[in-house]
Design an enzyme around this catalytic site. Sequence first.
Site, short mmCIF file in Angstrom:
data_model
loop_
_atom_site.label_atom_id
_atom_site.label_comp_id
_atom_site.label_asym_id
_atom_site.label_seq_id
_atom_site.Cartn_x
_atom_site.Cartn_y
_atom_site.Cartn_z
N ASP A 3 2.32 -6.14 12.01
CA ASP A 3 1.76 -5.65 10.75
C ASP A 3 2.94 -5.54 9.78
O ASP A 3 4.10 -5.47 10.19
CB ASP A 3 1.04 -4.30 10.93
CG ASP A 3 0.10 -4.02 9.74
OD1 ASP A 3 0.23 -4.69 8.70
OD2 ASP A 3 -0.76 -3.12 9.86
C1 BGC Z 1 -2.12 -3.66 6.61
C2 BGC Z 1 -2.65 -4.96 7.18
C3 BGC Z 1 -2.49 -6.05 6.17
C4 BGC Z 1 -1.02 -6.17 5.79
C5 BGC Z 1 -0.74 -7.25 4.77
C6 BGC Z 1 -0.72 -3.79 6.04
O1 BGC Z 1 -0.40 -2.65 5.30
O2 BGC Z 1 -2.12 -2.67 7.61
O3 BGC Z 1 -3.99 -4.82 7.53
O4 BGC Z 1 -2.97 -7.26 6.67
O5 BGC Z 1 -0.61 -4.93 5.23
O6 BGC Z 1 -1.24 -6.89 3.54
#
Ligand code: BGC
Length: 762
Positions: free
Chosen positions: A228
């Site tokens: 993530d």
């Molecule tokens: C989120 C993810 C997301 C990623 C990219 C993170 O803060 O938890 O779900 O895909 O950012 O935007």
Amino acid sequence: MTDTSASDLTLEEKASLTSGADFWTTKAIDRVGPPSIMMTDGPHGLRKQAGGTDHLGLSSSVPATCFPPAVGIGSSFDPEIIERVGAAIGVEAAIEDVAIVLGPGINIKRSPLCGRNFEYFSEDPIVSGILGAASVRGVQSQGVGTSLKHFAANNQEFDRMRASSDVDPRPLHEIYLRGFERVVKDAQPWTVMCSYNRINGVYASEDPWLLTQVLRDDWGFDGVVVSDWGAVSDRVAGVAAGLDLEMPSSGGRTDAQLVAAVRAGQLAESVLDTAADRAIALVRKAQRRPAVSGPLDVDAHHALAREAAGRSIVLLKNDGEVLPLAAEQTIAVIGAFATEPRFQGAGSSLINPTRVDRALDELRAVGGDNVTYAAGFAVEGGDIAASGRSAEHLRAEAVAAASAADVAVVFLGLPAAEESEGFDREHIDLPAAQLAVLDAVIAVNPNTVVVLSNGGVVALPFADRVPAIVESWLLGQAGGGAVADVLYGAVNPSGKLTETVPVRLEDNPSFGNFPGEFGHVRYGEGVLVGYRWYDAKGLDVTFPFGHGLSYTTFSYGDASVSAAENGDVVVRVDITNEGARDGREVVQVYAAPVSSAVQRAPRELKAFASVELTAGETRTVELVVRREDLAYWDVRVDRWIVESGEYRIDVAASSRDIRATATVDVAGDVVSLPLTMNSSIGDVMAHPVAGPIVMGALGGFLGELTGADSSAASMMPNDEAMHKMMASFPIGRLIGFPGVDVTHEQIEQLLEGANAGLLTQG
Ligand code: BGC
């Protein structure tokens, strides 16, 4: 590029391939070929940022269709519509040259407070798994990859980048990993996104048990594990654990750490080779996507978004058939959400929609001048708030409109600022100002219909005081049209609840253990998550899991249940549409062993189907309960075990509306545990192979112990009580016990013999 592999790359190149170039793209290696590919959010539409980049939805993105978020479309219980929506998102991604869409999110809704529940499907792992797999299949059918997230046990936003989800093995496997397992095995997502949090103290991004043993060795995942955004705490430990791609870019800082670790002998180069080869394989998959040229068919995708939203709406209550409305009735539409819709949640999934339907316009398109409107209350940041009208004034307008109409339709909902990625809610109540307007409306017009807009479950203290409630969740950009379709009956509602609506937050199983303290959240409710808990405790709920009404009624015949050769349980039931309207029914199959060695919920959902039936039609519906879904996680042997014996199968319209019940015998697994001195006499007696052998030898002693004259027996009310007490007696403790003439060697020999018998027979 075709034949490039890690062996063609320098150490620095390999390290660079396993982290992002910027926010959204991987690095190219021009010398040998792998080009850069782009990944963007997800999950219910495309968020491709054209200018400024961030991962929290701060900067705007190119217009894309905002389909219903998971909280909405999950309520369809319909893999088919989810797959079609996935395919449409895949098309939009392909047009924008996006290789991977970051979704679906399938974390379990452990608490209604989780700020991101709108992005997740359910409190149940089978629902999450089946619907998540449909979403992956849909997107990937277009040659675009997915990222199954957030792996794993990421069930809150509070302290999400540090907190440890402290979960026992049974709930971890049976509730929190089961959905991921299903999606990985059934739909092979190109990537899995590891979550921010720790699990039992270890960061998901550097947990070899999670990322390698479970995900790859046990489930056979062969794609890329991506972090993530910002989830990497120790890159070297991450790569060693099975993390392939760090996102977003670390500016080269952690690439250099990897290179240094290999040079210092702290990380085997072969491990980095594996990660680099997986990254190359991912780029190769992306390159195989057939070219798709735009422009996007905005109208067609908007129409699909409307159909999906219509399928998502849950009719919670409809006393006296207040709904559907008739075009000739006078309708007072009340509530600012009718003109300032809430249709998605905030954070990384925020989409810049191609257009947005307003419910008021769509209702007027049917009812014309018969539809009046009063805002009733202001929504923070909206036009009505900006107009500066007082709460009293707005309420008086609402009362006037309601008293002049046949039916009042009141749009209530959660303010956008209350639910978002990045933080949790603190309560599940609708704003008091909205409830006050509703009370005032009910007082002048008993024919009041409530329409809800919310990404997380809300308490419904007025449930007994209004005849109809429509849960319209967050429905995406075409939600306004879909609500009009359902209210006027162009669409017969068929959604059902994928999560329980509790009477009070305090009833929720995680209450007291959410969101944890000092970096730890204890999953104290164990396997009793969601309806499993409410049912086990016999608690009243406002609306149960699986509940949802229709404008027609469905009757269920008797269930016929049989075991297939592969051990699956096949359930057949006749469903009849008894009414005069066509409609869909979500048929649910729950199962529970009649007796079990471990704690079980009274019933668990194992299969479901959304069945379309024309008025008067009867159809035999076949649902298959997979044998593996009957299993519990056995902590003694660290694997799934299906218990042998009778299982009750409930065919149901909701978790609390069982329409037919049958039982089936299931041939289970044998757990072969060696007997030791510490095995209880009960364990020994129950042991399939060893039991008879040991009991043959010890039966005499036990008879003496339970005899009427024995001093031990006289303490107990009867022989049965004595047997129960003796069952928990470790067999080794018989040595030297008064009246038991047995030596250590004799018992050891018996156990050895029994264990050997087990080996030869088991
Ligand atoms: C989120 C993810 C997301 C990623 C990219 C993170 O803060 O938890 O779900 O895909 O950012 O935007």
